[in-house]
Design an enzyme around this catalytic site. Structure first.
Site, short mmCIF file in Angstrom:
data_model
loop_
_atom_site.label_atom_id
_atom_site.label_comp_id
_atom_site.label_asym_id
_atom_site.label_seq_id
_atom_site.Cartn_x
_atom_site.Cartn_y
_atom_site.Cartn_z
N ASP A 218 0.14 3.39 5.94
CA ASP A 218 1.59 3.34 5.73
C ASP A 218 1.97 3.30 4.27
O ASP A 218 1.16 2.97 3.40
CB ASP A 218 2.15 2.07 6.39
CG ASP A 218 1.82 0.82 5.56
OD1 ASP A 218 0.63 0.63 5.24
OD2 ASP A 218 2.75 0.06 5.21
N ARG B 207 2.88 5.59 9.57
CA ARG B 207 1.64 5.29 10.30
C ARG B 207 1.43 6.26 11.45
O ARG B 207 0.31 6.53 11.87
CB ARG B 207 1.68 3.87 10.89
CG ARG B 207 1.62 2.75 9.85
CD ARG B 207 1.32 1.43 10.55
NE ARG B 207 1.66 0.27 9.74
CZ ARG B 207 0.88 -0.26 8.79
NH1 ARG B 207 -0.28 0.29 8.52
NH2 ARG B 207 1.27 -1.32 8.12
N ASP C 132 -9.80 1.26 -1.81
CA ASP C 132 -9.20 1.69 -3.08
C ASP C 132 -9.95 0.98 -4.22
O ASP C 132 -11.04 1.37 -4.58
CB ASP C 132 -7.71 1.34 -3.01
CG ASP C 132 -6.91 1.90 -4.17
OD1 ASP C 132 -7.43 2.73 -4.92
OD2 ASP C 132 -5.73 1.49 -4.32
N LYS D 152 -11.12 6.10 -1.84
CA LYS D 152 -10.69 6.57 -3.17
C LYS D 152 -11.76 6.10 -4.17
O LYS D 152 -11.51 5.21 -4.98
CB LYS D 152 -9.35 5.94 -3.55
CG LYS D 152 -8.14 6.52 -2.86
CD LYS D 152 -6.89 5.99 -3.56
CE LYS D 152 -5.74 5.89 -2.61
NZ LYS D 152 -4.59 5.16 -3.19
N PHE E 57 -1.32 8.25 -3.23
CA PHE E 57 -1.04 7.28 -2.17
C PHE E 57 -1.04 7.98 -0.82
O PHE E 57 -0.19 8.83 -0.54
CB PHE E 57 0.27 6.55 -2.42
CG PHE E 57 0.30 5.24 -1.68
CD1 PHE E 57 -0.35 4.12 -2.19
CD2 PHE E 57 0.91 5.15 -0.43
CE1 PHE E 57 -0.38 2.92 -1.49
CE2 PHE E 57 0.89 3.95 0.28
CZ PHE E 57 0.24 2.85 -0.26
N GLU F 14 -12.12 0.13 8.49
CA GLU F 14 -11.00 0.07 7.54
C GLU F 14 -10.36 1.44 7.41
O GLU F 14 -10.99 2.46 7.66
CB GLU F 14 -11.56 -0.43 6.18
CG GLU F 14 -10.58 -0.51 5.05
CD GLU F 14 -9.39 -1.44 5.28
OE1 GLU F 14 -8.63 -1.22 6.23
OE2 GLU F 14 -9.19 -2.36 4.46
N ASP F 15 -9.09 1.45 7.03
CA ASP F 15 -8.41 2.73 6.85
C ASP F 15 -8.77 3.40 5.52
O ASP F 15 -9.05 4.58 5.46
CB ASP F 15 -6.88 2.58 6.99
CG ASP F 15 -6.27 1.54 6.05
OD1 ASP F 15 -7.00 0.86 5.30
OD2 ASP F 15 -5.02 1.39 6.08
N THR G 12 -10.30 -5.79 -1.41
CA THR G 12 -10.11 -6.23 -0.03
C THR G 12 -11.44 -6.26 0.72
O THR G 12 -11.78 -7.24 1.38
CB THR G 12 -9.12 -5.29 0.70
OG1 THR G 12 -7.92 -5.20 -0.09
CG2 THR G 12 -8.79 -5.81 2.09
P1 IMP Z 1 -8.27 -2.35 -2.28
O1 IMP Z 1 -8.41 -3.84 -2.24
O2 IMP Z 1 -7.64 -1.86 -3.54
O3 IMP Z 1 -9.52 -1.60 -1.96
O4 IMP Z 1 -7.17 -2.03 -1.20
C1 IMP Z 1 -7.41 -1.65 0.06
C2 IMP Z 1 -6.17 -1.82 0.91
O5 IMP Z 1 -4.99 -1.37 0.24
C3 IMP Z 1 -6.31 -1.00 2.14
O6 IMP Z 1 -6.70 -1.82 3.21
C4 IMP Z 1 -4.93 -0.44 2.35
O7 IMP Z 1 -4.22 -1.26 3.25
C5 IMP Z 1 -4.24 -0.50 1.03
N1 IMP Z 1 -4.22 0.83 0.39
C6 IMP Z 1 -4.90 1.21 -0.70
N2 IMP Z 1 -4.66 2.49 -1.00
C7 IMP Z 1 -3.80 2.93 -0.06
C8 IMP Z 1 -3.19 4.23 0.18
O8 IMP Z 1 -3.39 5.23 -0.53
N3 IMP Z 1 -2.39 4.31 1.27
C9 IMP Z 1 -2.14 3.24 2.09
N4 IMP Z 1 -2.70 2.04 1.91
C10 IMP Z 1 -3.53 1.89 0.84
MG MG Z 2 -5.66 -1.84 5.06
#
Ligand code: IMP
Ligand code: MG
Length: 176
Positions: free
Chosen positions: A160, A166, A104, A132, A153, A100-101, A108
């Site tokens: 992106d 990207r 947060d 994060k 962010f 995963e990138d 996800t």
């Molecule tokens: P989560 O469900 O909040 O953990 O969200 C994770 C997804 O949100 C990641 O797969 C990213 O695609 C997107 N995301 C969350 N934070 C960022 C960020 O700072 N930059 C870019 N994409 C982010």
């Molecule tokens: Mg992602």
């Protein structure tokens, strides 16, 4: 309102990212020696990290991708996560590493872990370039973490904002 039209200063240089990726790949190669490892990249953000990581991994791996519904151009979660593209490879009895990138809130990855575990792999673990940690709302185990980053962010190296940035070869963040 912070200026979202361009990234502010570089947070992590290309050289530091690449050094860290080599370290992560070394750990993965040691930990999964002699096993059937499948790397599953989370599209689209993980594709740059995944491409670099897998070329530093010294054991045989299979590669697949999965895509979930994302935040889109807004920065807040829709709360609903859906699979847009499922994996193609069978993973029953195999060791899976989700690439995963960034993690947060954790929603996800929590969803992906449940979704992939239902396919009965031997194991599933998580490798994320960025984390994060302070924003986490759902606890998810992260076996391999590139960098912990502040509550900003992040863009670049595959990440992106509204499909832009990207291609930055380093990691930056938007706003001040
Ligand atoms: P989560 O469900 O909040 O953990 O969200 C994770 C997804 O949100 C990641 O797969 C990213 O695609 C997107 N995301 C969350 N934070 C960022 C960020 O700072 N930059 C870019 N994409 C982010
Ligand atoms: Mg992602």
């Amino acid at each position: 309102m912070p200026d979202r039209s361009r990234p502010s200063k570089k947070l992590i240089s290309r050289a530091r990212v690449q050094k860290r990726i080599r370290e992560l790949a070394g750990s993965v190669s040691r930990d999964y020696r002699g096993r059937k490892l499948v790397l599953i990249g989370v599209l689209k953000g993980a594709f740059v990290f995944m491409a670099d990581l897998l070329r530093e991994i010294s054991i045989p791996v299979e590669v697949d991708f999965i895509q979930v519904s994302s935040y889109g151009a807004s920065k807040t979660s829709s709360g609903v996560i859906k699979i847009k593209k499922d994996i193609d490879l069978p993973i029953v009895g195999k060791d899976v590493l989700i690439i995963e990138d960034i993690i947060d809130y954790g929603y996800t990855m929590d969803y992906l872990l449940r979704f992939l575990k239902a396919k009965k792999p031997k194991s599933v673990r998580v490798c994320s370039l960025l984390d994060k940690t302070e924003r986490r709302e759902v606890q998810v185990p992260v076996a391999y973490r590139g960098f912990e980053v502040p509550d900003k962010f992040m863009v670049g190296y595959g990440l992106d904002f509204a499909e832009k940035f990207r291609n930055l070869p380093y990691i930056a963040h938007l706003g001040a």
